[in-house]
Design a protein around this motif. Sequence first.
Motif, PDB file in Angstrom:
ATOM      1  N   TYR A 203       0.828  -1.215   0.000  1.00 29.56           N
ATOM      2  CA  TYR A 203       0.000   0.000   0.000  1.00 29.56           C
ATOM      3  C   TYR A 203       0.858   1.259   0.000  1.00 29.56           C
ATOM      4  N   ALA A 204       1.802   1.336   0.924  1.00 26.83           N
ATOM      5  CA  ALA A 204       2.647   2.520   1.032  1.00 26.83           C
ATOM      6  C   ALA A 204       3.509   2.710  -0.211  1.00 26.83           C
ATOM      7  N   ALA A 205       3.977   1.608  -0.798  1.00 25.75           N
ATOM      8  CA  ALA A 205       4.826   1.709  -1.984  1.00 25.75           C
ATOM      9  C   ALA A 205       4.053   2.248  -3.183  1.00 25.75           C
ATOM     10  N   SER A 206       2.794   1.869  -3.306  1.00 27.01           N
ATOM     11  CA  SER A 206       1.979   2.389  -4.411  1.00 27.01           C
ATOM     12  C   SER A 206       1.739   3.881  -4.254  1.00 27.01           C
ATOM     13  N   LEU A 207       1.467   4.308  -3.030  1.00 26.61           N
ATOM     14  CA  LEU A 207       1.308   5.735  -2.781  1.00 26.61           C
ATOM     15  C   LEU A 207       2.612   6.481  -3.076  1.00 26.61           C
ATOM     16  N   GLU A 208       3.726   5.902  -2.668  1.00 27.20           N
ATOM     17  CA  GLU A 208       5.021   6.541  -2.879  1.00 27.20           C
ATOM     18  C   GLU A 208       5.363   6.652  -4.361  1.00 27.20           C
ATOM     19  N   LEU A 209       4.962   5.663  -5.153  1.00 25.49           N
ATOM     20  CA  LEU A 209       5.203   5.722  -6.595  1.00 25.49           C
ATOM     21  C   LEU A 209       4.508   6.944  -7.192  1.00 25.49           C
ATOM     22  N   LEU A 210       3.260   7.157  -6.796  1.00 25.24           N
ATOM     23  CA  LEU A 210       2.515   8.314  -7.289  1.00 25.24           C
ATOM     24  C   LEU A 210       3.163   9.614  -6.821  1.00 25.24           C
ATOM     25  N   ARG A 211       3.586   9.661  -5.568  1.00 24.96           N
ATOM     26  CA  ARG A 211       4.198  10.873  -5.024  1.00 24.96           C
ATOM     27  C   ARG A 211       5.497  11.207  -5.743  1.00 24.96           C
ATOM     28  N   ARG A 212       6.340  10.191  -5.942  1.00 20.42           N
ATOM     29  CA  ARG A 212       7.631  10.426  -6.579  1.00 20.42           C
ATOM     30  C   ARG A 212       7.473  10.876  -8.019  1.00 20.42           C
TER      31      ARG A 212
END
Length: 312
Positions: A203-212
């Motif tokens: 979950y956190a990695a998917s959010l981080e992909l969008l943020r980056r």
Amino acid sequence: MQEQLEMEVNDGAKAQESAGCGGAPNTVKKPEWLRARYSCCPEVDSIRRILRDNRLHTVCEEATCPNLGECFRQGTATFLILGDTCTRNCPFCDVNHGEPLPPDADEPAGLARAVAAMKLRYVVITSVTRDDLPDGGAGQYASCISTLRSENPGLRIEILVPDFRGCEAEALGILSTNSPDVFNHNLETVRRLYPRVRPSANYAASLELLRRYKMMNDAVPTKSGIMLGFGETREEVYEAMQDLRDHGCDMLTLGQYLRPSSRHLPVERYVPPEEFAEYRKVGMTMGFSHIEAGPLVRSSYHAAQQAEKGIN
């Protein structure tokens, strides 16, 4: 006059009495209002011929999308690159899984021919997950974007990407050099249900992909999608929506999970249209530029219309 067929949406209805994923039967009755229209018409057959002639796949067909008839009649499709075999086996997904073939070097050119033949002005490109490739398939996305733009500079391109697990930096670098008009990555479900629904993702990695990606490409709208019906609560849906906004996500799709077969996760609940409308209302106050929400909404449903307000 072409034959008009109103069909019940497939969610494993023929196998409701069979054991589902993990031996769980699907016991929730499908509501009467959950239907999709499909027309047998020359446009659908024509698009299928174009796809086959260019050895292309669409997620519309591979994932048994309930909107296939509507989108094909309108001359639109979401193209599935990098083959039709995924390296993961998510329990909600109907795409083939196993050992995929190497990327097809002729795929970008074939995609460009198909887009030209279909006279598209807005195209969505997605793919199976390719954990076997060093860049997760980002290079093939970039080649498709470059080829399409060289053939049709006015074409607008949306990509719906996997999480690029383990090669995020390289993949995002490639897709920043060859950037699309919309960058889409689906969150799919709420935080609590990730181990059950997306056991190979985070979950956190998917959010981080969008943020980056947003940090690297501020002018490119970002987008995500969530499926409902796995047993999530309203509070969890609102939390996921806010998490997406906090990570710079601009656009959102919310749709009903439909069980492809008795081998997949069962539907825990059918979310009524008025609840989808409420999610959209609340989400717009969070600052999303556009939200498409409804039982039959999918990631690329009305994608061009969704992007109108987000693309400068």
